[in-house]
Write a protein that holds these residues in place. Sequence first.
Motif, PDB file in Angstrom:
ATOM      1  N   ASN A 193       0.850  -1.193   0.000  1.00  0.00           N
ATOM      2  CA  ASN A 193       0.000   0.000   0.000  1.00  0.00           C
ATOM      3  C   ASN A 193       0.883   1.239   0.000  1.00  0.00           C
ATOM      4  N   ASP A 194       0.306   2.360  -0.426  1.00  0.00           N
ATOM      5  CA  ASP A 194       1.020   3.635  -0.420  1.00  0.00           C
ATOM      6  C   ASP A 194       0.588   4.545   0.717  1.00  0.00           C
ATOM      7  N   ILE A 195      -0.630   4.351   1.201  1.00  0.00           N
ATOM      8  CA  ILE A 195      -1.242   5.280   2.153  1.00  0.00           C
ATOM      9  C   ILE A 195      -2.079   4.473   3.140  1.00  0.00           C
ATOM     10  N   SER A 196      -2.159   4.946   4.373  1.00  0.00           N
ATOM     11  CA  SER A 196      -3.147   4.402   5.307  1.00  0.00           C
ATOM     12  C   SER A 196      -3.728   5.543   6.130  1.00  0.00           C
ATOM     13  N   LEU A 197      -4.954   5.354   6.568  1.00  0.00           N
ATOM     14  CA  LEU A 197      -5.614   6.323   7.441  1.00  0.00           C
ATOM     15  C   LEU A 197      -6.317   5.555   8.550  1.00  0.00           C
ATOM     16  N   PHE A 198      -5.957   5.870   9.786  1.00  0.00           N
ATOM     17  CA  PHE A 198      -6.589   5.279  10.959  1.00  0.00           C
ATOM     18  C   PHE A 198      -7.389   6.353  11.681  1.00  0.00           C
ATOM     19  N   ALA A 199      -8.685   6.118  11.865  1.00  0.00           N
ATOM     20  CA  ALA A 199      -9.491   7.036  12.663  1.00  0.00           C
ATOM     21  C   ALA A 199      -9.200   6.848  14.150  1.00  0.00           C
ATOM     22  N   ARG A 200      -8.973   5.606  14.553  1.00  0.00           N
ATOM     23  CA  ARG A 200      -8.700   5.286  15.959  1.00  0.00           C
ATOM     24  C   ARG A 200      -7.187   5.222  16.152  1.00  0.00           C
ATOM     25  N   THR A 201      -6.689   5.925  17.149  1.00  0.00           N
ATOM     26  CA  THR A 201      -5.237   6.115  17.234  1.00  0.00           C
ATOM     27  C   THR A 201      -4.703   5.824  18.635  1.00  0.00           C
ATOM     28  N   MET A 202      -5.050   4.687  19.196  1.00  0.00           N
ATOM     29  CA  MET A 202      -4.511   4.319  20.492  1.00  0.00           C
ATOM     30  C   MET A 202      -2.993   4.153  20.380  1.00  0.00           C
ATOM     31  N   PRO A 203      -2.230   4.680  21.320  1.00  0.00           N
ATOM     32  CA  PRO A 203      -0.768   4.734  21.142  1.00  0.00           C
ATOM     33  C   PRO A 203      -0.095   3.386  20.995  1.00  0.00           C
ATOM     34  N   TYR A 204      -0.596   2.352  21.679  1.00  0.00           N
ATOM     35  CA  TYR A 204       0.036   1.038  21.564  1.00  0.00           C
ATOM     36  C   TYR A 204      -0.169   0.432  20.183  1.00  0.00           C
ATOM     37  N   ASP A 205      -1.150   0.928  19.425  1.00  0.00           N
ATOM     38  CA  ASP A 205      -1.374   0.432  18.066  1.00  0.00           C
ATOM     39  C   ASP A 205      -0.409   1.046  17.054  1.00  0.00           C
ATOM     40  N   HIS A 206       0.166   2.206  17.352  1.00  0.00           N
ATOM     41  CA  HIS A 206       0.853   2.980  16.318  1.00  0.00           C
ATOM     42  C   HIS A 206       2.287   3.365  16.635  1.00  0.00           C
ATOM     43  N   ALA A 207       2.701   3.341  17.882  1.00  0.00           N
ATOM     44  CA  ALA A 207       4.030   3.858  18.232  1.00  0.00           C
ATOM     45  C   ALA A 207       5.139   3.125  17.495  1.00  0.00           C
ATOM     46  N   ALA A 208       5.121   1.797  17.546  1.00  0.00           N
ATOM     47  CA  ALA A 208       6.189   1.026  16.896  1.00  0.00           C
ATOM     48  C   ALA A 208       6.116   1.156  15.377  1.00  0.00           C
ATOM     49  N   GLY A 209       4.924   1.062  14.818  1.00  0.00           N
ATOM     50  CA  GLY A 209       4.777   1.103  13.361  1.00  0.00           C
ATOM     51  C   GLY A 209       5.120   2.449  12.767  1.00  0.00           C
ATOM     52  N   ALA A 210       4.748   3.521  13.455  1.00  0.00           N
ATOM     53  CA  ALA A 210       5.046   4.854  12.931  1.00  0.00           C
ATOM     54  C   ALA A 210       6.550   5.086  12.852  1.00  0.00           C
ATOM     55  N   LEU A 211       7.292   4.656  13.875  1.00  0.00           N
ATOM     56  CA  LEU A 211       8.751   4.798  13.827  1.00  0.00           C
ATOM     57  C   LEU A 211       9.347   3.912  12.739  1.00  0.00           C
ATOM     58  N   PHE A 212       8.864   2.687  12.631  1.00  0.00           N
ATOM     59  CA  PHE A 212       9.352   1.771  11.598  1.00  0.00           C
ATOM     60  C   PHE A 212       9.193   2.388  10.212  1.00  0.00           C
ATOM     61  N   LEU A 213       8.012   2.932   9.943  1.00  0.00           N
ATOM     62  CA  LEU A 213       7.770   3.538   8.629  1.00  0.00           C
ATOM     63  C   LEU A 213       8.640   4.774   8.431  1.00  0.00           C
ATOM     64  N   GLU A 214       8.759   5.597   9.450  1.00  0.00           N
ATOM     65  CA  GLU A 214       9.580   6.810   9.341  1.00  0.00           C
ATOM     66  C   GLU A 214      11.033   6.468   9.047  1.00  0.00           C
ATOM     67  N   GLU A 215      11.572   5.494   9.774  1.00  0.00           N
ATOM     68  CA  GLU A 215      12.979   5.137   9.587  1.00  0.00           C
ATOM     69  C   GLU A 215      13.215   4.462   8.237  1.00  0.00           C
ATOM     70  N   ALA A 216      12.153   3.914   7.631  1.00  0.00           N
ATOM     71  CA  ALA A 216      12.281   3.318   6.292  1.00  0.00           C
ATOM     72  C   ALA A 216      12.170   4.360   5.189  1.00  0.00           C
ATOM     73  N   GLY A 217      11.732   5.579   5.539  1.00  0.00           N
ATOM     74  CA  GLY A 217      11.621   6.642   4.545  1.00  0.00           C
ATOM     75  C   GLY A 217      10.219   7.177   4.349  1.00  0.00           C
ATOM     76  N   GLY A 218       9.246   6.655   5.098  1.00  0.00           N
ATOM     77  CA  GLY A 218       7.876   7.126   4.982  1.00  0.00           C
ATOM     78  C   GLY A 218       7.566   8.214   5.979  1.00  0.00           C
ATOM     79  N   LYS A 219       6.278   8.485   6.133  1.00  0.00           N
ATOM     80  CA  LYS A 219       5.852   9.563   7.028  1.00  0.00           C
ATOM     81  C   LYS A 219       4.523   9.208   7.669  1.00  0.00           C
TER      82      LYS A 219
END
Length: 265
Positions: free
Chosen positions: A203-229
């Motif tokens: 996929n190129d894009i994702s949108l999550f309406a629900r943003t509990m921190p345990y769902d996103h903290a690890a993945g957001a850093l992983f994507l950022e360090e790979a070159g995403g945002k």
Amino acid sequence: MSPILSEQVAMLMRKVASEIILPRFRKLADHQIAEKAPGDIVTIVDRESEAVLAEGLTRLFPDARVVGEEGAADDPELLDTLGDGVVWLIDPLDGTKNFSEGVSPFAVMIALLDGGEVQAGWIYDPVQSRTCYAARGRGAYVNGDRIVTQTSLRSLPSAAIGVYFMEEEQRRDIEMRADGKLQIATIPRCAGEQYPRIALGTNDISLFARTMPYDHAAGALFLEEAGGKTAWPDGRAYRPTDRAPNLLSAVTPDMWDKAAEILFG
């Protein structure tokens, strides 16, 4: 983050998966599944995994506090303390609904926070035996190999949009804005799968309406360090201490800008 500590965390996740999660996959009894809130499932596996992960992480890094999804469900004020000191943030079984229905994907996710900023993150998929890992400023890795993001190369950007937790009016607005500009993809119902899908070109894009921190903290850093945002629609950088709705991720910063303009501009 030392390589030794990183591997010890990964080993702990694999141990929990092999000893607690996989032996009960497709073998849960009805009394081992409960509903925390409408549409929000918890199983005996979530609770047992969190307990073992918390104990193991405390041994590895005694100076860090542990905040887990199930602990926070019992005491929601724990999530208000994520900016205080060093914290292990645990999602012991992301994709619980999938797991309870006997399907994959599901994952174990851990993030290490310091002052509310994610310093390292791990995502382990027990079915694929896939470990995604990132450390701030040191890159993103899949099973030890460094990766960089790649687009899906589709004629329209592939967008996985989670509408389940959206109000009906917002859902209609998002779908109208995306029509003809984005190719809507099936969501995996598992953030621990969705972030790798962006980083690895599904996929190129994702949108999550629900943003509990345990769902996103690890993945957001992983994507950022790979070159995403990953950021909020107004462009503010993601931090797990900020629980606003609508978290937008993309394979590159340019793709993020395009998605933000389409969906929220």
